[in-house]
Design a protein around this motif. Structure first.
Motif, short mmCIF file in Angstrom:
data_model
loop_
_atom_site.label_atom_id
_atom_site.label_comp_id
_atom_site.label_asym_id
_atom_site.label_seq_id
_atom_site.Cartn_x
_atom_site.Cartn_y
_atom_site.Cartn_z
N GLN A 95 -12.81 -37.71 -20.48
CA GLN A 95 -13.95 -37.60 -21.39
C GLN A 95 -14.04 -36.22 -22.05
O GLN A 95 -14.66 -36.07 -23.09
N ASN A 96 -13.41 -35.21 -21.43
CA ASN A 96 -13.30 -33.91 -22.08
C ASN A 96 -12.09 -33.90 -23.01
O ASN A 96 -11.08 -34.54 -22.74
N ASP A 100 -10.62 -28.69 -27.23
CA ASP A 100 -11.74 -27.76 -27.15
C ASP A 100 -11.41 -26.50 -26.34
O ASP A 100 -12.15 -25.51 -26.42
N ARG A 122 -21.89 -30.81 -24.35
CA ARG A 122 -21.43 -32.06 -24.96
C ARG A 122 -22.33 -32.49 -26.11
O ARG A 122 -23.55 -32.48 -25.99
N THR A 123 -21.71 -32.87 -27.20
CA THR A 123 -22.44 -33.40 -28.35
C THR A 123 -22.07 -34.87 -28.52
O THR A 123 -20.94 -35.28 -28.26
N ARG A 125 -23.01 -37.56 -26.78
CA ARG A 125 -22.55 -38.08 -25.50
C ARG A 125 -22.36 -39.59 -25.54
O ARG A 125 -23.16 -40.33 -26.13
N LYS A 132 -27.70 -40.49 -19.54
CA LYS A 132 -28.06 -39.35 -20.39
C LYS A 132 -29.48 -38.89 -20.10
O LYS A 132 -29.75 -37.69 -20.05
N ASP A 152 -26.38 -27.92 -20.17
CA ASP A 152 -25.56 -29.08 -19.82
C ASP A 152 -24.70 -28.76 -18.61
O ASP A 152 -23.49 -28.54 -18.73
N CYS A 155 -21.28 -30.76 -17.79
CA CYS A 155 -20.09 -30.75 -18.64
C CYS A 155 -18.92 -30.11 -17.90
O CYS A 155 -19.01 -28.96 -17.44
N ASN A 195 -16.58 -31.75 -27.77
CA ASN A 195 -16.50 -33.19 -27.97
C ASN A 195 -16.73 -33.93 -26.66
O ASN A 195 -16.33 -33.46 -25.59
N ASP A 196 -17.38 -35.08 -26.74
CA ASP A 196 -17.54 -35.95 -25.57
C ASP A 196 -16.96 -37.31 -25.92
O ASP A 196 -17.25 -37.87 -26.99
#
Length: 262
Positions: A95-96, A100, A122-123, A125, A132, A152, A155, A195-196
């Motif tokens: 998910q990462n 980045d 994370r943006t 999500r 969330k 966060d 993350c 990024n997520d």
């Protein structure tokens, strides 16, 4: 500067191999010193996926726990084994975004300077709405108690100095409190939007209830430990050398926040 990229994994068959391949493809060669994949005693094909890539990538290292010990233990195992002074971490579920890492590295202070950690925020999500909401509530509670300014804590993508990390107290679940402890030990932190991505295979190893119960238990202990930690400023003088500062004892309650745009 070469860095050690750390990826802890537990039962991430179908995710971990893809993530390792993507890491070697996307992280600039002048940054990527090694990748340490730590298998926390997985019972699926995680080990086979990682081992299949060892001949292809000479700087890939596979470490395996003899029994399950958790994400914090997996991170510490890798950091202790790492060969380079800067650590970058990612979760093993994919998910990462490895792209980045270079962005976070640009915010990290040069050797001996601050900030000593850059943490991702994370943006957009991709997780379930309930997760969330639970995460937002947990972050709010944690910040009220610890006042660490971390928006966060869950993350997984971060970069930080290896020596600063190894000076921190170790305990299970400490990976969720790294910003608070970096601040306690006199360091600055920067944050950067990352990024997520959705998980492609398998399911999360954490439940909302399980994380809440453990989080409350840990929060009490972390709060007590921070209040009982005193890191005094240290100066040193030697013949032929001027007085120099060796550290800062100030506990900063305001993290330096980097731009969260784009």
């Amino acid at each position: 500067m070469l860095i050690s990229i750390v990826i802890p994994a537990f039962n991430e068959e179908g995710n971990i191999g893809r993530l390792i391949e993507e890491t070697y493809a996307e992280v600039p060669p002048d940054l990527l010193g090694e990748v340490l994949a730590v298998d926390d005693a997985s019972g699926d094909g995680t080990a086979a996926e990682i081992k299949a890539l060892l001949p292809k990538y000479p700087s890939l290292r596979y470490l395996r726990h003899g029994h399950r010990a958790g994400q914090s233990a997996a991170l510490r195992t890798a950091v202790l084994a790492a060969r380079f002074p800067v650590i970058a971490t990612m979760d093993g579920d994919g998910q990462n975004d490895p792209r980045d890492i270079a962005k976070l590295m640009r915010k990290l202070g040069p050797e001996g300077h601050e900030p000593a950690m850059v943490a991702g925020i994370r943006t957009g999500r991709k997780g379930p709405g309930s997760r969330k909401l639970a995460s937002r509530f947990a972050n709010w509670i944690r910040d009220k108690v610890l006042a660490d300014g971390c928006p966060d804590t869950g993350c997984g993508i971060k970069v930080y100095r290896r020596d600063a990390y190894l000076a921190l107290p170790y305990f299970t679940s400490m990976h969720r409190y790294l910003p608070a402890f970096f601040l306690t030990y006199g360091h600055e932190i920067a944050y950067e939007a990352v990024n997520d991505r959705p998980r492609l295979r398998g399911a999360s190893k954490y439940t909302n209830l399980g994380r809440a119960l453990i989080g409350l238990y840990d929060l009490v202990g972390v709060s007590w430990l921070r209040k009982r930690t005193l890191v005094p400023p240290v100066s040193e003088s030697a013949a032929g050398a001027s007085l120099r500062e060796a550290g800062s004892g100030e506990v900063r309650t305001k993290a330096r926040v980097a731009s969260q745009g784009g």
